[in-house]
Enzyme design. Structure first.
Site, PDB file in Angstrom:
ATOM      1  N   TYR A 107       0.869  -1.167   0.000  1.00 59.59           N
ATOM      2  CA  TYR A 107       0.000   0.000   0.000  1.00 59.59           C
ATOM      3  C   TYR A 107       0.912   1.225   0.000  1.00 59.59           C
ATOM      4  CZ  TYR A 107      -3.479   3.431   1.592  1.00 59.59           C
ATOM      5  OH  TYR A 107      -4.289   4.533   1.709  1.00 59.59           O
ATOM      6  N   ASP A 150      -2.304  -1.493  -3.916  1.00 61.01           N
ATOM      7  CA  ASP A 150      -2.663  -0.128  -4.267  1.00 61.01           C
ATOM      8  C   ASP A 150      -1.359   0.656  -4.304  1.00 61.01           C
ATOM      9  OD1 ASP A 150      -3.535   2.435  -4.537  1.00 61.01           O
ATOM     10  OD2 ASP A 150      -4.699   2.500  -2.679  1.00 61.01           O
ATOM     11  N   HIS A 253     -12.257   1.828  -4.501  1.00 59.95           N
ATOM     12  CA  HIS A 253     -11.470   0.972  -5.396  1.00 59.95           C
ATOM     13  C   HIS A 253     -12.269  -0.271  -5.785  1.00 59.95           C
ATOM     14  CE1 HIS A 253      -7.347   2.762  -4.641  1.00 59.95           C
ATOM     15  NE2 HIS A 253      -8.044   3.275  -3.634  1.00 59.95           N
TER      16      HIS A 253
END
Length: 262
Positions: A107, A150, A253
């Protein structure tokens, strides 16, 4: 043996545990990597996930912020967790599956709103994070590995709704794209999604600020699945479940999928 993998910024695993369960039921990926879990590890609702066949988890958590988890139907052994840029954030976890594949779940910091490290500390942290990631891959060349997460960067012109309009917007600025490319090159990573879908605009994120996110369709591809060159040819069946963005109380998302014949 074929196994499927998905990556999804869930934006609070406890708040959206029902959505996770729905995805597990409808798609049943063998490995599900979550980011922005916003939960200490011991409060992740694993009992419900166990009931759906996800008996294994490795994770790093924080109260209310960040957090990464790998949920798996197959046994997975934790390999490492690295604090890139020394931020003290739960942003990386890696584990090895029984087939010998190492899965890295990332992330990457979002970087704030101003693409200038002198005016915005968060943007500098993002660039430093990517630089340390690059150096780490140079020092620890990955093999038989998959990297997902991500990454908070849409690198290609067709990864955003308007390349020209987003050139000065955090997530698509040239300096971010270059930093991500250097990290990718350092690990000899192959972008599996774009290997499968080489042309056309595809997105995995749409802002909460858009009243009609689907109609406006001003998306960005911030979520990625990469693989090392030694196994990249085994990757296939890439897709993004765009409709998940429209579920009730959704994450901003959508989950990204790929399968591997390994």
């Amino acid at each position: 043996m074929t196994f499927s993998l998905a990556t999804w910024n869930i934006n609070s695993v406890r708040l959206r545990s029902g959505l996770v369960e729905r995805l597990m039921t409808e798609d049943a990926p063998d490995v599900l990597c979550l980011q922005e879990c916003k939960s200490p590890v011991d409060l992740i609702p694993m009992e419900a996930f166990h009931a759906l066949g996800y008996h294994h988890m490795i994770a790093r958590g924080q109260k209310g912020y960040n957090g990464v988890a790998i949920l798996s139907k197959q046994p997975i052994e934790e390999v490492c967790s690295f604090d890139f840029a020394g931020l003290g954030h739960a942003r990386h976890i890696a584990g090895r599956l029984e087939n010998g594949v190492t899965v890295h779940n990332f992330y990457v910091p979002a970087g704030g709103d101003i693409p200038d490290r002198e005016k915005n500390e968060k943007f500098g942290q993002k660039l430093d994070y990517l630089t340390e990631m690059r150096d780490w891959w140079h020092a620890n060349a990955p093999e038989k590995a998959i990297m997902v997460g991500d990454l908070n960067i849409a690198p290609r012109e067709d990864d955003v709704w308007s390349h020209k309009q987003l050139l000065k917007i955090v997530s698509h600025t040239p300096i971010e794209v270059e930093h991500l490319a250097q990290a990718q090159d350092a690990g000899n990573w192959v972008d599996i999604t774009r290997q499968d879908i080489p042309e056309g605009q595809i997105y995995s994120w749409w802002s909460y600020r858009a009243k009609d996110w689907s109609g406006a369709d001003k998306g960005r591809r911030l979520d990625h699945i990469w693989a090392t060159k030694d196994i990249a040819n085994a990757g296939h069946s890439s897709r993004i479940r765009r409709d998940v963005r429209g579920w009730e109380q959704p994450s901003d998302h959508a989950p990204v999928f790929a399968s591997f014949d390994l």
